[in-house]
Design a protein around this motif. Structure first.
Motif, PDB file in Angstrom:
ATOM      1  N   GLU B 294       0.336  -1.424   0.053  1.00  0.00           N
ATOM      2  CA  GLU B 294      -0.066  -0.118  -0.383  1.00  0.00           C
ATOM      3  C   GLU B 294       0.660   1.234   0.089  1.00  0.00           C
ATOM      4  OE1 GLU B 294      -2.923   0.146   3.003  1.00  0.00           O
ATOM      5  OE2 GLU B 294      -3.025  -2.410   3.453  1.00  0.00           O
ATOM      6  N   LYS B 295       0.308   1.976  -0.727  1.00  0.00           N
ATOM      7  CA  LYS B 295       1.108   3.095  -0.828  1.00  0.00           C
ATOM      8  C   LYS B 295       1.264   4.346   1.139  1.00  0.00           C
ATOM      9  CE  LYS B 295       1.543   7.595  -3.280  1.00  0.00           C
ATOM     10  NZ  LYS B 295       0.979   8.124  -2.133  1.00  0.00           N
ATOM     11  N   LYS B 296       1.843   5.093   1.372  1.00  0.00           N
ATOM     12  CA  LYS B 296       1.514   5.732   2.507  1.00  0.00           C
ATOM     13  C   LYS B 296       1.256   6.719   2.323  1.00  0.00           C
ATOM     14  CE  LYS B 296       2.332   1.357   4.798  1.00  0.00           C
ATOM     15  NZ  LYS B 296       2.589   0.404   3.541  1.00  0.00           N
ATOM     16  N   ASP B 297       1.281   7.902   2.775  1.00  0.00           N
ATOM     17  CA  ASP B 297       1.411   9.254   3.374  1.00  0.00           C
ATOM     18  C   ASP B 297       1.736   9.816   4.253  1.00  0.00           C
ATOM     19  OD1 ASP B 297      -1.561   8.668   4.657  1.00  0.00           O
ATOM     20  OD2 ASP B 297      -2.370   9.467   2.859  1.00  0.00           O
ATOM     21  N   LYS B 298       2.597   9.215   5.056  1.00  0.00           N
ATOM     22  CA  LYS B 298       2.689   9.668   5.776  1.00  0.00           C
ATOM     23  C   LYS B 298       4.213  10.967   6.221  1.00  0.00           C
ATOM     24  CE  LYS B 298       2.444   6.084   9.565  1.00  0.00           C
ATOM     25  NZ  LYS B 298       3.171   4.819   9.739  1.00  0.00           N
ATOM     26  N   THR B 299       3.335  11.706   6.187  1.00  0.00           N
ATOM     27  CA  THR B 299       4.794  12.949   6.140  1.00  0.00           C
ATOM     28  C   THR B 299       6.482  12.515   6.653  1.00  0.00           C
ATOM     29  OG1 THR B 299       4.215  14.465   5.184  1.00  0.00           O
ATOM     30  CG2 THR B 299       6.108  15.592   6.396  1.00  0.00           C
ATOM     31  N   LEU B 300       7.897  11.545   6.732  1.00  0.00           N
ATOM     32  CA  LEU B 300       8.658  12.094   7.150  1.00  0.00           C
ATOM     33  C   LEU B 300       9.920  12.300   6.877  1.00  0.00           C
ATOM     34  CD1 LEU B 300       7.513   8.154   7.311  1.00  0.00           C
ATOM     35  CD2 LEU B 300       7.839   8.800   9.584  1.00  0.00           C
ATOM     36  N   VAL B 301      10.262  12.226   7.985  1.00  0.00           N
ATOM     37  CA  VAL B 301      12.425  13.120   7.938  1.00  0.00           C
ATOM     38  C   VAL B 301      13.327  11.847   8.614  1.00  0.00           C
ATOM     39  CG1 VAL B 301      11.964  15.616   7.028  1.00  0.00           C
ATOM     40  CG2 VAL B 301      12.112  14.228   9.442  1.00  0.00           C
ATOM     41  N   SER B 302      14.148  11.238   8.423  1.00  0.00           N
ATOM     42  CA  SER B 302      14.745  10.638   9.177  1.00  0.00           C
ATOM     43  C   SER B 302      16.383  11.142   9.424  1.00  0.00           C
ATOM     44  CB  SER B 302      14.931   9.238   8.533  1.00  0.00           C
ATOM     45  OG  SER B 302      15.614   9.534   7.117  1.00  0.00           O
ATOM     46  N   SER B 303      16.933  11.035  10.175  1.00  0.00           N
ATOM     47  CA  SER B 303      18.492  11.147  10.789  1.00  0.00           C
ATOM     48  C   SER B 303      19.466   9.572  10.851  1.00  0.00           C
ATOM     49  CB  SER B 303      18.346  11.197  12.355  1.00  0.00           C
ATOM     50  OG  SER B 303      18.137  10.160  13.451  1.00  0.00           O
ATOM     51  N   TYR B 304      20.030   9.677  11.097  1.00  0.00           N
ATOM     52  CA  TYR B 304      21.180   8.350  11.034  1.00  0.00           C
ATOM     53  C   TYR B 304      20.446   7.411  12.140  1.00  0.00           C
ATOM     54  CZ  TYR B 304      23.662   9.704  14.909  1.00  0.00           C
ATOM     55  OH  TYR B 304      24.533  10.416  15.736  1.00  0.00           O
ATOM     56  N   THR B 305      20.143   7.425  12.786  1.00  0.00           N
ATOM     57  CA  THR B 305      19.280   7.039  13.691  1.00  0.00           C
ATOM     58  C   THR B 305      17.256   6.239  14.117  1.00  0.00           C
ATOM     59  OG1 THR B 305      18.992   8.360  15.620  1.00  0.00           O
ATOM     60  CG2 THR B 305      21.112   6.867  15.380  1.00  0.00           C
ATOM     61  N   HIS B 306      16.851   7.518  13.509  1.00  0.00           N
ATOM     62  CA  HIS B 306      15.633   7.427  13.861  1.00  0.00           C
ATOM     63  C   HIS B 306      14.633   8.318  12.760  1.00  0.00           C
ATOM     64  CE1 HIS B 306      16.524  10.719  16.209  1.00  0.00           C
ATOM     65  NE2 HIS B 306      14.920  11.435  16.252  1.00  0.00           N
ATOM     66  N   SER B 307      13.277   7.989  12.563  1.00  0.00           N
ATOM     67  CA  SER B 307      12.495   8.937  12.037  1.00  0.00           C
ATOM     68  C   SER B 307      11.522   9.994  12.813  1.00  0.00           C
ATOM     69  CB  SER B 307      11.705   7.652  10.529  1.00  0.00           C
ATOM     70  OG  SER B 307      11.184   7.032  11.909  1.00  0.00           O
ATOM     71  N   VAL B 308      10.899  11.060  12.281  1.00  0.00           N
ATOM     72  CA  VAL B 308       9.849  12.198  12.765  1.00  0.00           C
ATOM     73  C   VAL B 308       8.427  12.204  11.304  1.00  0.00           C
ATOM     74  CG1 VAL B 308       9.713  14.400  14.233  1.00  0.00           C
ATOM     75  CG2 VAL B 308      11.857  12.417  14.784  1.00  0.00           C
ATOM     76  N   GLU B 309       8.207  11.631  12.121  1.00  0.00           N
ATOM     77  CA  GLU B 309       6.657  12.216  11.460  1.00  0.00           C
ATOM     78  C   GLU B 309       6.189  13.547  11.484  1.00  0.00           C
ATOM     79  OE1 GLU B 309       3.608   9.500  12.289  1.00  0.00           O
ATOM     80  OE2 GLU B 309       2.386  10.494  10.095  1.00  0.00           O
ATOM     81  N   ILE B 310       5.946  14.409  10.543  1.00  0.00           N
ATOM     82  CA  ILE B 310       5.608  15.263  10.896  1.00  0.00           C
ATOM     83  C   ILE B 310       3.620  15.066  10.853  1.00  0.00           C
ATOM     84  CG2 ILE B 310       5.804  17.738  10.051  1.00  0.00           C
ATOM     85  CD1 ILE B 310       8.248  17.358   9.278  1.00  0.00           C
ATOM     86  N   GLY B 311       2.803  15.366  11.628  1.00  0.00           N
ATOM     87  CA  GLY B 311       1.792  15.346  10.868  1.00  0.00           C
ATOM     88  C   GLY B 311       0.237  15.849  12.008  1.00  0.00           C
ATOM     89  N   GLU B 312      -0.245  15.410  12.848  1.00  0.00           N
ATOM     90  CA  GLU B 312      -1.104  15.122  13.758  1.00  0.00           C
ATOM     91  C   GLU B 312      -0.272  15.767  14.822  1.00  0.00           C
ATOM     92  OE1 GLU B 312      -4.491  15.475  13.749  1.00  0.00           O
ATOM     93  OE2 GLU B 312      -3.662  15.434  11.640  1.00  0.00           O
ATOM     94  N   PHE B 313       0.772  15.134  15.242  1.00  0.00           N
ATOM     95  CA  PHE B 313       1.508  15.359  16.396  1.00  0.00           C
ATOM     96  C   PHE B 313       2.584  16.918  16.609  1.00  0.00           C
ATOM     97  CE2 PHE B 313       4.453  15.525  19.873  1.00  0.00           C
ATOM     98  CZ  PHE B 313       3.642  15.248  21.066  1.00  0.00           C
TER      99      PHE B 313
END
Lengths: 208, 799
Positions: B294-313
């Motif tokens: 499935e195509k996902k529509d989350k806005t995500l950025v990442s570093s070399y350890t983790h991802s961060v979602e830009i969205g509801e929170f």
């Protein structure tokens, strides 16, 4: 076969840490810096190793994966038919903390450095405990054993894949707190490390 | 027909292990498996053929470690033979499935900077050689596997994409902790890899299929590209000289079927698996119906350890790495004072921001080089995802290229020129881009005008193949003092874009109060309003109490703060900080000279606070000469007499440094410049990557008033000599830790003496002795940091 193990580290020896930090008497500030640094080191390390047959021909030591010319190593392994080759590391988290301290507080970086040295030596000791009759450990760079031999050890043990240890162009290991070493089985000598093998006469850490 | 079409319509099967089979056929310890392509072509061909016969669509060439670092000139022959062997197997196999040959690429076995000593671009070029040979001898796809470092993975993917049009599959090896060796989570990897435009991504090696299940779950939860699985046959054990694995082909196949139900679309095996495992897997997975990911529509950025979602929170983006309106920061950029910039990053990370904005744009500097260096240095000490903030497109590209993850990029706008420059970069390197709602005609006064621009930006982005999830709109907040309805238009546009266009939003919050008193208060209230109108991310000052108060209160009131935990933590930290700063000033001792006493005792915060106090009624120079220098002398002499030890000497040095920092800011604010003794260039020599010794010397030299130009570690002789000549420095300090790097030091000394005969060179480091230093032509051997300082003073006096 090459075995990989996670080894739990025993409690730290604060006096050893202070010795590595070049301190003879510690005040409260220093001791709390040591505690702060210790809190940021993982309580385990990773080891990969293999038990291999070994043969000595004069100054040449012959393993199944390669051979090396070294009088000191040949002497140390003389009389052993088997040896253990191992590599171990505290991991790269340690280096990340060290980089950060280097930037924010270089005095902590020095303490951290000392903590790392004590921890990696302790890791080696803890690993070796499971072998009963053994010689003392011998690393490339000791006596006349060339640092170049690191290349063969790390490639044979597949260190990068097994424990994330890699060798740089100038034979520096990454992560920084890592050891590669060899010890013989079936022969006993004082397996505590000492300084008599080393030719760094002016070393500040030298034990008489 | 081709792999890309197949991925849309069918399940695909990969091969199993090569190494395990070769060992069982007599590959000796220490022998390189890639050589068997030349010495035992029939064995390799037979293995490939058996995999094709078992049902594999894709077999990987026997080229896992085939790179020029390992094989040099032999590389071409190895790769050519490997591909020939695989092609022969394809001809010989009777299977009727689509059969493809993948160029197998594994890790280089050397860690990249900052973990190790291999340069990122060097890694890209080593991989490029392998890829080019694969293309030359005709493979169907590139298969990058068992990668345990996100940065090295990126280098390999860039090499594959820049040197071929072939499909790229990428697989990482996760540890028992569910992360890569260098710390990345599966989500972070999926985010970065999708951004880089790979065709499929997955995990291989390390564990059996059952243990890897959570990894696949994570990958599938964020990936919009197909996910593949290539697990081990469980765990290895030695038996009678052979290595055996604990999961049988039937058990393996059963687990692979579970993965197929979960959404894994491509199936193969790693260590311990044989054609039997693939045959069984083929049989059991064939019963599971094909379903495209499935195509996902989350806005995500990442570093070399983790991802961060830009969205509801809503997320916080720290804005402090920015020279605008900050004299001290401008000074740091002009003086190349990277430490200051990094500390500015660290202090924001401590405030729990989610993303860190990086803007080092200043007229008169080479922004592209400086931004690239800043990003590299920041990601060696900070794991917060970065927002690359620049209007210089070449700086943007360089920074995005070396960024270890999927960055946020600030910014693009509705002007055609901007979109034509920025969108291709986002397409190539991946990124979430901040889009400003302005165009050739400027910023529309109304919300409707801004929304129209947003719609146009989305249309153009789509043409570049950029999804709307990767665009975050900034509806531009201007000073409310200039336009009384300005804030309203911003908020209205924000709401419409969020609710009607379904896009995420971002705002530089502090602009609203420009030109007004008590800006913090207004910023905080505006931030609350923006959050309530649908702001997804605020570019803010995390040291502002008003801003943080607004943020944590909003989270709490909106039901986004489980058990009120974030709010309580924040308020707790506010109280703690107040107590600490109170204590720093009010602790009274009997000392006659409190500042000197604080330095001698190594109390950093106290020294800074006391220096601030003194600056209210004393000249800076007086403070230095009367308080700081005498304290440093006391400690320095103590060290030389062995009553003070190195860590204590350095604690005092750090305390003095914090006092000097106050003085520096004070002088800069008054528009003055600080007097310095003379320039000293310092560096750790080529090949040496440990630099604590050098950093110690640096701190002390700065304490004693020298202007230190720190070139860092692993610096080439040429670069050091060039810097010395350019700065006309009368002194240069070099450190080396390993016997293997002393030749580089010798070369550097000679080069400096040639390029700048007036420059004295002092050397130090664990392996050096006085005799040795003399032998390599150094002017001075510094046994310890104080000796270095004393020699520097001698050089200065003799100038």
């Amino acid at each position: 076969m090459i075995y990989t193990e996670k080894i739990k580290l025993p409690a730290p020896d604060i006096n050893e840490i202070l010795r590595y930090a070049g301190v003879r008497e510690a005040d409260g500030g220093l001791l709390s810096a040591v505690d702060e640094c210790l809190a940021q080191v993982l309580d385990y390390g990773k080891v990969c190793y293999a038990q291999v047959p070994v043969a000595i021909e004069e100054n040449k030591v012959i393993f199944n994966f390669g051979e090396v010319e070294s009088k000191a190593l040949a002497h140390s392994l003389m009389g052993c038919n088997e040896a253990v080759i191992f590599a171990c590391t505290l991991g790269m988290e340690f280096d990340a903390v060290l980089r950060r301290y280097s930037l924010t507080d270089v005095s902590k970086a020095v303490v951290m450095q000392a903590v790392g040295t004590e921890r990696i030596e302790t890791l080696c000791d803890a690993f070796m405990e499971k072998f009963s009759t053994k010689t003392r450990r011998f690393s490339p760079g000791y006596g006349d054993l060339s640092l170049e031999f690191q290349k063969e050890i790390t490639s044979f043990l597949d260190c990068y894949k097994k424990i994330g240890l890699s060798l740089g162009g100038s034979l520096i290991m990454s992560p920084s707190k890592s050891v590669t070493a060899i010890f013989g089985l079936g022969k006993e000598d004082c397996s505590k490390r000492d300084c008599c093998l080393c030719e760094m006469w002016e070393c500040p850490y030298r034990k008489e | 027909m081709g792999i890309r079409e197949d991925l849309k319509s069918k399940k695909l099967f990969l091969d199993g292990s090569m190494g395990t089979l070769l060992q069982n056929m007599g590959l000796k310890p220490g022998e390189l498996p890639e050589k068997w392509n030349i010495t035992h072509p029939e064995v390799i061909t037979e293995i490939h053929k058996n995999y094709f016969d078992a049902g594999a669509n894709i077999v990987c060439t026997n080229t896992f470690g085939a790179n020029s670092l390992k094989f040099g000139n032999e590389l071409e022959e190895i790769i050519a033979c490997a591909i020939t062997n695989a092609k022969k197997a394809r001809e010989l196999s009777s299977g009727s499935q689509n059969k493809y040959i993948a160029l197998d690429i594994g890790p280089l076995g050397r860690l990249l900077k900052p973990y190790g000593d291999l340069d990122f671009e060097e890694a890209v070029s080593v991989y490029s050689e392998t890829v080019n040979l694969g293309v030359k001898y005709g493979v169907d796809l590139i298969f990058i596997e068992t990668m345990s470092d996100s940065y090295e993975t990126k280098a390999a993917v860039l090499a594959a994409k820049e040197n071929s049009e072939l499909p790229v599959f990428v697989s990482n090896a996760y540890g028992e902790d569910g992360k890569l060796l260098t710390g990345a989570t599966p989500e972070a990897m999926a985010v970065m890899l999708e951004g880089l435009g790979v065709d499929a991504l997955g995990a291989n090696c390390s564990l059996g299929p059952k243990q890897l299940m959570p990894i696949f779950e994570s990958l599938i939860s964020v990936s919009s590209v197909p996910v593949f699985a290539k697990p081990n046959a469980g765990l290895p054990r030695a038996e009678g000289g052979k290595v055996l694995f604990d999961v049988t082909p039937a058990e393996f196949a059963e687990e692979m079927k579970n993965l197929a139900h979960m959404g894994v679309m491509i199936y193969g095996g790693c260590c311990g698996t044989t054609p039997d495992y693939i045959r069984e897997t083929f049989r059991s997975v064939s019963t599971v119906p094909f379903k495209c990911i499935e195509k996902k529509d989350k806005t995500l950025v990442s570093s070399y350890t983790h991802s961060v979602e830009i969205g509801e929170f809503p997320v916080l983006i720290g804005e402090r790495i920015n020279p605008t309106g900050k004299k001290r920061f401008k000074g740091a950029i002009l003086e190349n004072d990277m430490d200051y910039i990094l500390k500015e990053g660290l202090s924001q990370q401590d405030k729990k921001i989610h993303i860190l904005d990086v803007n080092v744009g200043l007229p008169g500097i080479d922004e592209a080089e400086f931004l690239k260096r800043t990003v590299f240095q920041l990601q060696s000490v900070i794991n917060t995802p970065l927002q690359i903030d620049t209007s210089d497109f070449s700086a943007m590209e360089k920074a995005m290229r070396i960024y270890n993850g999927k960055p946020m990029v600030n910014s693009v706008n509705g002007k055609m020129e901007s979109m034509e420059r920025v969108f291709p970069l986002v397409k190539k390197y991946g990124g979430v881009v901040v889009a400003l709602t302005l165009d050739e005609k400027g910023i529309p006064a109304t919300a409707e005008g801004r929304v129209e621009i947003a719609k146009n930006i989305l249309r153009v982005a789509e043409g570049y193949g950029i999804d709307k999830k990767d665009i975050v709109f900034d509806t531009l907040c201007l000073s409310v003092s200039a336009d009384k309805n300005g804030a309203l238009a911003t908020l209205e546009a924000l709401k419409t874009i969020r609710n009607e266009l379904g896009c995420n939003t971002v705002l530089g919050v502090s602009n609203v109060s420009f030109g007004l008193p008590e800006r913090d208060i207004l910023n905080g209230v505006f931030f609350s309003l923006a959050l309530n109108n649908g702001l997804s991310a605020g570019i803010i000052n995390p040291h502002s109490f008003e801003i943080m108060k607004a943020y944590y209160s909003f989270l709490l009131l909106k039901g986004l703060d489980e058990n009120c935990g974030n709010y309580i933590d924040f308020m707790g930290s506010v109280v703690r900080e107040a107590v600490v700063s109170e204590k720093a000033v009010t602790v009274t001792g009997e000392a006659e000279e409190p500042l000197a006493d604080a330095i001698i005792k190594g109390l950093k915060d106290r020294a800074a606070a006391l220096c601030d106090e003194l600056l209210k009624s004393n000249e800076p120079l007086e403070i230095v000469n009367k308080h700081i220098v005498p304290a440093l002398d006391t400690v320095g002499k103590g060290f030389e007499n062995k009553t003070v030890y190195l860590p204590q000497l350095l604690m005092s040095a750090e305390a003095a440094k914090s006092a000097f920092e106050k003085i520096k800011v004070f002088i800069l604010e008054k528009g003055g410049a600080q007097e310095k003794k003379c320039k000293v260039v310092i560096a750790t020599v080529k090949g040496d990557i440990h630099d604590i010794g050098k950093n110690i010397v640096k701190v002390l030299l700065e304490n004693y008033g020298f202007s230190v130009i720190d070139l860092g570690k692993d610096v080439s002789p040429e670069a050091i000599a060039e810097a010395v000549a350019k700065e006309e420095a009368p002194l240069c300090g070099l450190s080396a830790l390993m016997t293997t790097t002393v030749p580089a030091m010798e070369e550097t000394v000679a080069l400096i003496h040639k390029a700048a005969p007036y420059c004295k060179v002092m050397v130090g480091g664990a392996v050096l002795t006085r005799e040795f230093a003399e032998k390599i032509g150094a002017d001075c051997y510094g046994k310890d940091a104080m000796e270095a300082v004393r020699y520097a003073e001698k050089v200065y006096i003799e100038l």
